[in-house]
Scaffold this motif. Structure first.
Motif, mmCIF file in Angstrom:
data_model
loop_
_atom_site.group_PDB
_atom_site.id
_atom_site.type_symbol
_atom_site.label_atom_id
_atom_site.label_comp_id
_atom_site.label_asym_id
_atom_site.label_seq_id
_atom_site.Cartn_x
_atom_site.Cartn_y
_atom_site.Cartn_z
ATOM 1 N N VAL A 35 4.846 24.023 -13.838
ATOM 2 C CA VAL A 35 4.718 22.565 -13.823
ATOM 3 C C VAL A 35 4.741 22.057 -12.381
ATOM 4 O O VAL A 35 3.975 21.162 -12.013
ATOM 5 N N ALA A 36 5.590 22.651 -11.559
ATOM 6 C CA ALA A 36 5.683 22.235 -10.152
ATOM 7 C C ALA A 36 4.373 22.488 -9.421
ATOM 8 O O ALA A 36 3.958 21.679 -8.571
ATOM 9 N N ARG A 37 3.706 23.574 -9.739
ATOM 10 C CA ARG A 37 2.424 23.868 -9.090
ATOM 11 C C ARG A 37 1.390 22.790 -9.415
ATOM 12 O O ARG A 37 0.643 22.343 -8.544
ATOM 13 N N LEU A 38 1.347 22.368 -10.680
ATOM 14 C CA LEU A 38 0.394 21.326 -11.063
ATOM 15 C C LEU A 38 0.750 19.982 -10.441
ATOM 16 O O LEU A 38 -0.126 19.192 -10.089
ATOM 17 N N LYS A 39 2.047 19.715 -10.284
ATOM 18 C CA LYS A 39 2.477 18.444 -9.699
ATOM 19 C C LYS A 39 2.162 18.373 -8.205
ATOM 20 O O LYS A 39 2.192 17.294 -7.611
ATOM 21 N N CYS A 40 1.860 19.533 -7.614
ATOM 22 C CA CYS A 40 1.491 19.554 -6.196
ATOM 23 C C CYS A 40 0.035 19.173 -5.977
ATOM 24 O O CYS A 40 -0.403 19.020 -4.832
ATOM 25 N N LEU A 41 -0.720 19.030 -7.052
ATOM 26 C CA LEU A 41 -2.124 18.640 -6.913
ATOM 27 C C LEU A 41 -2.227 17.267 -6.270
ATOM 28 O O LEU A 41 -1.392 16.391 -6.518
ATOM 29 N N SER A 42 -3.235 17.075 -5.454
ATOM 30 C CA SER A 42 -3.496 15.770 -4.860
ATOM 31 C C SER A 42 -4.969 15.445 -5.024
ATOM 32 O O SER A 42 -5.759 16.289 -5.453
ATOM 33 N N ASN A 43 -5.318 14.234 -4.698
ATOM 34 C CA ASN A 43 -6.717 13.823 -4.809
ATOM 35 C C ASN A 43 -7.361 13.645 -3.444
ATOM 36 O O ASN A 43 -8.357 12.951 -3.306
#
Length: 332
Positions: free
Chosen positions: A111-119
């Motif tokens: 979950v933490a890896r996905l929350k590190c996504l940015s635009n």
């Protein structure tokens, strides 16, 4: 595979996937999927970061993101169990009774890896410069529902179909709190899920981050200013000031006022008796009004969960999404 799937023996059937795996058949359209809680875990565990399980069938891994024709598609596999969420990945075949199930429990690292996504680089990939800055994904796929999503759809109809959900709905424990975090962080346009074996739709409206931040900043500045003013006074002075203010307000409230009492005009106004009344009109605007308490913006996630693949079940639905990138011969 039968030794690594957590289902009763009566459901252990060869099925039809072997035809796609062996190449006897090929999926007619690109198929992207995540794992649930009834998978051949040993096979999927070999592709922790995702990969092709068969021609034209792609697994997103424990947590992954792909871009297809300008659409950013993210996914997280498994289901949430609080007692395994903080653990690492320790399972390996042959599984015992415990690891046969914990292997498909989602972990906080994923979950933490996905929350590190940015635009930051989304516009270059998706060629959609007008997309809201807060929107990080176009599509999210999960097995578990985000916790609390039922409150944004027809929850009464859901409880008519699944009466045993009532206690979880009342205690806000239906769905995954980890997916709830991802919903609020990634703010996808669409979220597709399953797991609860019922068709359910919901529209989740996200709070505008910018307006909410401004409102919080104003509150903090107001509180800070009050604290600074009070800091210059002694405690006894603060109490005394509060009493005086209270008495003053009480006098204003309790003072007798005659509704027809004559109130003389100011001196400057009495001299100019021919002054015309001016009216102030509010200009109309096409811009949305801003709510200082946190605006409900146009940013919305459409949630869709489908039933299991059985006769007379709602297990299939077609959703049209505009491609953000022109088709090429390679992509076709």
């Amino acid at each position: 595979d039968f030794d690594t799937i957590a289902v009763p023996d009566k459901y252990k059937d060869i099925g039809s996937f072997y035809k796609y795996y062996s190449g006897l058949k090929k999926a007619k359209v690109l198929t992207i999927f995540v794992g649930g809680n009834h998978e051949a875990s040993s096979y999927l565990q070999e592709m922790y970061y995702g990969g092709w399980v068969a021609p034209n069938i792609y697994y997103l891994g424990a947590a992954g993101v792909v871009n297809y024709k300008g659409l950013r598609i993210a996914g997280v596999s498994g289901i949430y169990k609080h007692f395994d969420y903080q653990k690492g990945r320790y399972e390996f075949p042959p599984y015992d009774r415990s690891s046969l199930r914990s292997v498909y429990h989602v972990r906080n690292i994923e979950v933490a890896r996905l929350k590190c996504l940015s635009n930051k680089n989304v516009s270059a990939v998706t060629q959609n410069e007008n997309a809201p800055e807060e929107q990080i994904a176009d599509v999210m796929i999960s097995h578990d529902w985000p916790r609390g999503i039922e409150q944004h759809g027809n929850v009464n109809n859901l409880l008519r179909k699944k009466q045993y959900f009532r206690q979880e709905v009342e205690t806000n424990s239906l769905g995954s709190p980890a997916n709830e975090e991802l919903l609020m962080t990634l703010k996808p346009k669409w979220w597709f899920a399953a797991h609860l074996h019922v068709k359910f739709e919901a529209n989740y409206r996200h709070r505008s981050t910018s307006n909410a931040t401004l409102a919080e900043g104003a509150e903090l500045r107001g509180a800070s200013s009050m604290q600074n003013n009070n800091a210059k006074l002694l405690p006894s002075q603060i109490i005394s000031s509060a009493i005086k203010t209270s008495k003053k307000n009480e006098e204003i409230v309790n003072s007798p006022v005659d509704e027809e009492e004559y109130i003389p005009l100011p001196e400057s106004s009495s001299k100019n008796q021919h002054t015309t009344t001016s009216f102030i009109g509010l200009e109309s605007s096409s811009n949305r009004c801003v709510n200082p308490d946190g605006d409900l913006s146009d940013l919305m996630t459409k949630f869709l969960s489908l039933d299991k693949c059985l006769p007379r079940k709602h297990y299939l639905q077609i959703v049209n999404m505009p491609s953000k990138k022109k088709n090429t011969d390679d992509e076709n």
